[in-house]
Design a protein around this motif. Structure first.
Motif, PDB file in Angstrom:
ATOM      1  N   LYS A  93       0.836  -1.204   0.000  1.00 35.55           N
ATOM      2  CA  LYS A  93       0.000   0.000   0.000  1.00 35.55           C
ATOM      3  C   LYS A  93       0.870   1.253   0.000  1.00 35.55           C
ATOM      4  CE  LYS A  93      -3.731  -2.534   0.415  1.00 35.55           C
ATOM      5  NZ  LYS A  93      -4.669  -2.690  -0.707  1.00 35.55           N
ATOM      6  N   SER A  94       0.345   2.309  -0.592  1.00 33.17           N
ATOM      7  CA  SER A  94       1.060   3.578  -0.669  1.00 33.17           C
ATOM      8  C   SER A  94       1.118   4.252   0.696  1.00 33.17           C
ATOM      9  CB  SER A  94       0.373   4.508  -1.672  1.00 33.17           C
ATOM     10  OG  SER A  94       0.826   5.837  -1.521  1.00 33.17           O
ATOM     11  N   VAL A  95       2.328   4.583   1.120  1.00 36.06           N
ATOM     12  CA  VAL A  95       2.498   5.272   2.400  1.00 36.06           C
ATOM     13  C   VAL A  95       1.795   6.629   2.361  1.00 36.06           C
ATOM     14  CG1 VAL A  95       4.174   6.273   4.004  1.00 36.06           C
ATOM     15  CG2 VAL A  95       4.701   4.122   2.829  1.00 36.06           C
ATOM     16  N   ALA A  96       2.009   7.384   1.289  1.00 42.24           N
ATOM     17  CA  ALA A  96       1.430   8.727   1.195  1.00 42.24           C
ATOM     18  C   ALA A  96      -0.094   8.686   1.203  1.00 42.24           C
ATOM     19  CB  ALA A  96       1.923   9.412  -0.083  1.00 42.24           C
ATOM     20  N   GLU A  97      -0.680   7.706   0.503  1.00 45.43           N
ATOM     21  CA  GLU A  97      -2.138   7.612   0.453  1.00 45.43           C
ATOM     22  C   GLU A  97      -2.712   7.279   1.825  1.00 45.43           C
ATOM     23  OE1 GLU A  97      -3.575   4.975  -2.500  1.00 45.43           O
ATOM     24  OE2 GLU A  97      -2.743   6.120  -4.186  1.00 45.43           O
ATOM     25  N   ILE A  98      -2.086   6.321   2.513  1.00 43.55           N
ATOM     26  CA  ILE A  98      -2.594   5.937   3.828  1.00 43.55           C
ATOM     27  C   ILE A  98      -2.478   7.091   4.810  1.00 43.55           C
ATOM     28  CG2 ILE A  98      -2.132   4.481   5.843  1.00 43.55           C
ATOM     29  CD1 ILE A  98      -1.669   2.160   4.023  1.00 43.55           C
ATOM     30  N   VAL A  99      -1.356   7.818   4.771  1.00 42.11           N
ATOM     31  CA  VAL A  99      -1.184   8.949   5.678  1.00 42.11           C
ATOM     32  C   VAL A  99      -2.213  10.034   5.380  1.00 42.11           C
ATOM     33  CG1 VAL A  99       0.360  10.837   6.316  1.00 42.11           C
ATOM     34  CG2 VAL A  99       1.248   8.508   6.164  1.00 42.11           C
ATOM     35  N   ALA A 100      -2.429  10.336   4.102  1.00 40.05           N
ATOM     36  CA  ALA A 100      -3.398  11.376   3.732  1.00 40.05           C
ATOM     37  C   ALA A 100      -4.807  10.998   4.182  1.00 40.05           C
ATOM     38  CB  ALA A 100      -3.361  11.611   2.230  1.00 40.05           C
ATOM     39  N   MET A 101      -5.194   9.756   3.949  1.00 44.57           N
ATOM     40  CA  MET A 101      -6.525   9.324   4.366  1.00 44.57           C
ATOM     41  C   MET A 101      -6.635   9.265   5.889  1.00 44.57           C
ATOM     42  SD  MET A 101      -7.794   6.532   1.546  1.00 44.57           S
ATOM     43  CE  MET A 101      -6.258   5.634   1.413  1.00 44.57           C
ATOM     44  N   SER A 102      -5.545   8.917   6.540  1.00 40.91           N
ATOM     45  CA  SER A 102      -5.567   8.856   8.003  1.00 40.91           C
ATOM     46  C   SER A 102      -5.745  10.240   8.610  1.00 40.91           C
ATOM     47  CB  SER A 102      -4.277   8.208   8.516  1.00 40.91           C
ATOM     48  OG  SER A 102      -4.200   6.853   8.099  1.00 40.91           O
ATOM     49  N   GLU A 103      -5.219  11.270   7.950  1.00 43.33           N
ATOM     50  CA  GLU A 103      -5.456  12.644   8.406  1.00 43.33           C
ATOM     51  C   GLU A 103      -6.955  12.935   8.386  1.00 43.33           C
ATOM     52  OE1 GLU A 103      -3.373  14.903   9.541  1.00 43.33           O
ATOM     53  OE2 GLU A 103      -1.356  14.434   8.800  1.00 43.33           O
ATOM     54  N   GLU A 104      -7.636  12.519   7.320  1.00 42.37           N
ATOM     55  CA  GLU A 104      -9.076  12.724   7.214  1.00 42.37           C
ATOM     56  C   GLU A 104      -9.819  11.918   8.271  1.00 42.37           C
ATOM     57  OE1 GLU A 104     -10.130  11.534   3.312  1.00 42.37           O
ATOM     58  OE2 GLU A 104      -8.995  13.132   2.301  1.00 42.37           O
ATOM     59  N   ILE A 105      -9.375  10.680   8.481  1.00 43.74           N
ATOM     60  CA  ILE A 105     -10.034   9.813   9.455  1.00 43.74           C
ATOM     61  C   ILE A 105      -9.876  10.373  10.866  1.00 43.74           C
ATOM     62  CG2 ILE A 105      -9.976   7.510  10.505  1.00 43.74           C
ATOM     63  CD1 ILE A 105      -9.096   6.511   7.657  1.00 43.74           C
ATOM     64  N   TYR A 106      -8.728  10.986  11.140  1.00 43.58           N
ATOM     65  CA  TYR A 106      -8.564  11.626  12.449  1.00 43.58           C
ATOM     66  C   TYR A 106      -9.655  12.670  12.653  1.00 43.58           C
ATOM     67  CZ  TYR A 106      -6.836  14.187  16.418  1.00 43.58           C
ATOM     68  OH  TYR A 106      -6.762  14.791  17.658  1.00 43.58           O
ATOM     69  N   ASP A 107      -9.847  13.526  11.665  1.00 46.89           N
ATOM     70  CA  ASP A 107     -10.848  14.588  11.788  1.00 46.89           C
ATOM     71  C   ASP A 107     -12.259  14.017  11.922  1.00 46.89           C
ATOM     72  OD1 ASP A 107      -8.965  16.629  11.607  1.00 46.89           O
ATOM     73  OD2 ASP A 107      -9.069  16.698   9.424  1.00 46.89           O
ATOM     74  N   GLU A 108     -12.532  12.955  11.174  1.00 54.63           N
ATOM     75  CA  GLU A 108     -13.885  12.385  11.144  1.00 54.63           C
ATOM     76  C   GLU A 108     -14.206  11.559  12.389  1.00 54.63           C
ATOM     77  OE1 GLU A 108     -13.799  11.784   6.282  1.00 54.63           O
ATOM     78  OE2 GLU A 108     -13.885  10.056   7.633  1.00 54.63           O
ATOM     79  N   THR A 109     -13.208  10.872  12.920  1.00 53.57           N
ATOM     80  CA  THR A 109     -13.472   9.854  13.946  1.00 53.57           C
ATOM     81  C   THR A 109     -12.671  10.029  15.227  1.00 53.57           C
ATOM     82  OG1 THR A 109     -13.941   8.274  12.161  1.00 53.57           O
ATOM     83  CG2 THR A 109     -13.554   7.370  14.361  1.00 53.57           C
TER      84      THR A 109
END
Length: 282
Positions: A93-109
């Motif tokens: 899996k792409s490190v950059a993609e997971i980190v970017a989505m995880s930033e969003e998940i932090y805000d959401e959850t």
């Protein structure tokens, strides 16, 4: 004596309000059930699955391995199994993609699941000029997101190898759990010039006795029943920021609650796909 001009007074005021750094003191916080309600890796995995970044079977397999690890104790084969499942979950899996989505998940959850009491404790250390680190078995990339969003100094977590921007599926070092977590804190203290006798550590789990035993001020936060008993025996501080129904669950393994929630998530995703297929047939 002539009065100070507004411009010359500003630096003096800033200096007076600046808290001097405490170069030899720091605080170390576990994450799951200490800072974040529940298992942080589950919240992130749930968010990635909702974005269809992982399959439902991947999520089920990962959660099952984590349940076996958390309920099976710290035997070598359980730790190895947990390592393998975590690495299989992100391999390729792409490190950059997971980190970017995880930033969003932090805000959401995640943001809404931070214990306000624990956050206040961390802020007290920061206000005293001390450094504050998260120390967790959660992947270091995710732990760093939580630390940064909370304004903390940094994070130590389980490290996965990266190559050409992708996770390889191999671990760097070992899972940051139990004795490994204590060793990481000792290494950090050596690098940063910290006096562990002047430091504090916070955790909910009996598995963190090695880390808690290193410092001058160990604190059990939202403790499981075993840690609560041990903290009382040793005369350690106990802080419980759970309320009502949550506080009554002290003896229930978090992994079981996580597994139940994971089953609900997986079931919900499967139902959603069936509904989509049915709509496509009409």
């Amino acid at each position: 004596m002539p009065g100070l001009s507004a411009g010359s007074a500003v630096p003096e005021l800033e200096q007076a309000l600046t808290v001097p750094a405490q170069p030899d003191a720091a605080a170390f916080f576990d994450v799951d059930n200490t800072v974040v309600v529940g298992a942080s890796i589950f919240h992130f995995a749930k968010g990635l699955a909702a974005r269809k970044y992982f399959s439902t079977s991947d999520l089920r397999r990962f959660l099952w391995q984590q349940v076996r690890f958390r309920t099976g104790g710290e035997a070598h084969n359980n730790i190895a199994s947990a390592q393998e499942s975590a690495l299989a979950f992100i391999a390729g899996k792409s490190v950059a993609e997971i980190v970017a989505m995880s930033e969003e998940i932090y805000d959401e959850t995640i943001a809404a699941r931070i214990y306000s009491g624990t956050r206040a404790l961390a802020q007290l250390h920061l206000d005293a000029g001390e450094r504050v680190w998260l120390v967790t078995a959660t992947p270091e990339e995710l732990a760093r997101i939580i630390a940064r969003r909370l304004g903390l100094t940094g994070a130590l977590g389980t490290r996965a190898e990266e190559q050409d921007g992708l996770f390889t599926g191999r671990l760097i070092g070992e899972l940051l759990h139990g004795e490994a977590k204590a060793a990481a804190v000792r290494d950090l203290a050596l690098r940063e010039g910290l006096d562990l006798a002047q430091c504090a550590a916070y955790s909910d789990s009996i598995n963190d006795i090695p880390m808690l035993s290193l410092v001058g001020r160990p604190v059990a936060v939202n403790p499981d029943s075993a840690l609560r008993d041990e903290a009382r025996r040793r005369g350690w501080e106990i802080r419980d920021f759970r309320t009502g129904r949550k506080a009554a669950r002290i003896g229930v393994p978090t992994a079981l609650v996580t597994a139940a929630a994971g089953g609900a998530v997986a079931g919900g995703l499967a139902i959603g796909r069936r509904q989509e297929r049915n709509r496509g047939r009409t």
